[in-house]
Design a protein around this motif. Sequence first.
Motif, PDB file in Angstrom:
ATOM      1  N   ASN A 148     -53.585  21.155  66.424  1.00  0.00           N
ATOM      2  CA  ASN A 148     -53.710  19.905  65.674  1.00  0.00           C
ATOM      3  C   ASN A 148     -54.177  18.760  66.566  1.00  0.00           C
ATOM      4  OD1 ASN A 148     -52.889  21.090  63.284  1.00  0.00           O
ATOM      5  ND2 ASN A 148     -50.716  20.658  63.680  1.00  0.00           N
ATOM      6  N   VAL A 149     -53.620  18.723  67.790  1.00  0.00           N
ATOM      7  CA  VAL A 149     -54.024  17.683  68.735  1.00  0.00           C
ATOM      8  C   VAL A 149     -55.483  17.848  69.107  1.00  0.00           C
ATOM      9  CG1 VAL A 149     -53.657  16.733  71.039  1.00  0.00           C
ATOM     10  CG2 VAL A 149     -51.702  17.405  69.631  1.00  0.00           C
ATOM     11  N   LYS A 150     -55.863  19.097  69.372  1.00  0.00           N
ATOM     12  CA  LYS A 150     -57.248  19.382  69.753  1.00  0.00           C
ATOM     13  C   LYS A 150     -58.206  18.975  68.633  1.00  0.00           C
ATOM     14  CE  LYS A 150     -60.196  23.119  71.476  1.00  0.00           C
ATOM     15  NZ  LYS A 150     -61.275  22.862  70.533  1.00  0.00           N
ATOM     16  N   MET A 200     -62.077  12.429  66.747  1.00  0.00           N
ATOM     17  CA  MET A 200     -62.262  11.109  67.342  1.00  0.00           C
ATOM     18  C   MET A 200     -63.531  11.069  68.182  1.00  0.00           C
ATOM     19  SD  MET A 200     -58.333  10.240  68.451  1.00  0.00           S
ATOM     20  CE  MET A 200     -58.833   8.809  69.388  1.00  0.00           C
ATOM     21  N   TYR A 201     -63.795  12.143  68.899  1.00  0.00           N
ATOM     22  CA  TYR A 201     -64.983  12.195  69.743  1.00  0.00           C
ATOM     23  C   TYR A 201     -66.253  12.204  68.900  1.00  0.00           C
ATOM     24  CZ  TYR A 201     -68.178  13.696  73.403  1.00  0.00           C
ATOM     25  OH  TYR A 201     -69.221  13.785  74.280  1.00  0.00           O
ATOM     26  N   ARG A 202     -66.203  12.955  67.787  1.00  0.00           N
ATOM     27  CA  ARG A 202     -67.362  12.990  66.902  1.00  0.00           C
ATOM     28  C   ARG A 202     -67.637  11.606  66.312  1.00  0.00           C
ATOM     29  NH1 ARG A 202     -65.522  18.243  65.501  1.00  0.00           N
ATOM     30  NH2 ARG A 202     -64.201  17.384  63.856  1.00  0.00           N
ATOM     31  N   GLN A 203     -66.570  10.891  65.926  1.00  0.00           N
ATOM     32  CA  GLN A 203     -66.738   9.546  65.380  1.00  0.00           C
ATOM     33  C   GLN A 203     -67.293   8.591  66.431  1.00  0.00           C
ATOM     34  OE1 GLN A 203     -63.192   8.124  63.518  1.00  0.00           O
ATOM     35  NE2 GLN A 203     -63.057   9.844  62.095  1.00  0.00           N
ATOM     36  N   TYR A 204     -66.835   8.763  67.667  1.00  0.00           N
ATOM     37  CA  TYR A 204     -67.332   7.928  68.758  1.00  0.00           C
ATOM     38  C   TYR A 204     -68.828   8.147  68.954  1.00  0.00           C
ATOM     39  CZ  TYR A 204     -68.245   6.334  73.503  1.00  0.00           C
ATOM     40  OH  TYR A 204     -68.783   5.717  74.598  1.00  0.00           O
ATOM     41  N   LEU A 205     -69.252   9.407  68.949  1.00  0.00           N
ATOM     42  CA  LEU A 205     -70.672   9.715  69.103  1.00  0.00           C
ATOM     43  C   LEU A 205     -71.475   9.136  67.949  1.00  0.00           C
ATOM     44  CD1 LEU A 205     -70.645  13.417  70.362  1.00  0.00           C
ATOM     45  CD2 LEU A 205     -71.060  11.348  71.689  1.00  0.00           C
ATOM     46  N   ASN A 206     -70.909   9.175  66.740  1.00  0.00           N
ATOM     47  CA  ASN A 206     -71.605   8.635  65.572  1.00  0.00           C
ATOM     48  C   ASN A 206     -71.788   7.120  65.700  1.00  0.00           C
ATOM     49  OD1 ASN A 206     -72.743   8.847  62.912  1.00  0.00           O
ATOM     50  ND2 ASN A 206     -70.877   7.924  62.127  1.00  0.00           N
TER      51      ASN A 206
END
Length: 212
Positions: A11-13, A19-25
């Motif tokens: 779940n943490v992963k 979050m990383y995908r949203q940051y890249l977006n």
Amino acid sequence: MKQMSHIPDENVKSSVDEMYRQYLNIETIEELYRQAVMMSHALGWELSERRHLLPDREGNNVDPLIYPPCHFQELSIEGNLVYQFNYEGTLPLYMKNKPYEDKIRSYYQGAMIEALEGRSVLKFDQAFIYVCHFFSNLQIRDLDNRNRRHLINAIRSAQIIEDDRWEFVEIMDSGYLDPQKRNRIELFITSRENAMNLVKYVRDKMRNNPEN
């Protein structure tokens, strides 16, 4: 003592990955926005540099699509004088590009002066300016993004108003969906005491005769 596992919780992963995908977006959107702003400035510069290569408005073969004329008419609303100017197209957006802004200002002023050629107009000491934006569709547009300063400067250059300081003018904007699906501006100037009559006239006209 039981040794703690170094295997991350799924779940943490998953949350970190999202979050990383949203940051890249966000990074992508910001980069696209930067590029769009740079392209807008570049386009404005190119237009300002090349506009003088277009046909001369004073020539015999003026292209109305390149240089749409301004149409003028004089109205009487509740016995009060009203000047109306019609411009094709939408007002330009604000842009920090002086050569481009100079060319746009020159167009609006020149077109208004041409429309008034041979006419005698009165000057309003206390003026009400009503800018009606007609749009071809319901696409989201903010009126405060439109640079109406060019219209105000044109009115002042034509000596229809004493000055554009707050003591001398009151300004109002309205947006309408154009039944003929055209982008255009209807600009009205009258006395301050006739302001509400003018607004009612335009709204009644749109309600009762939307094709006009």
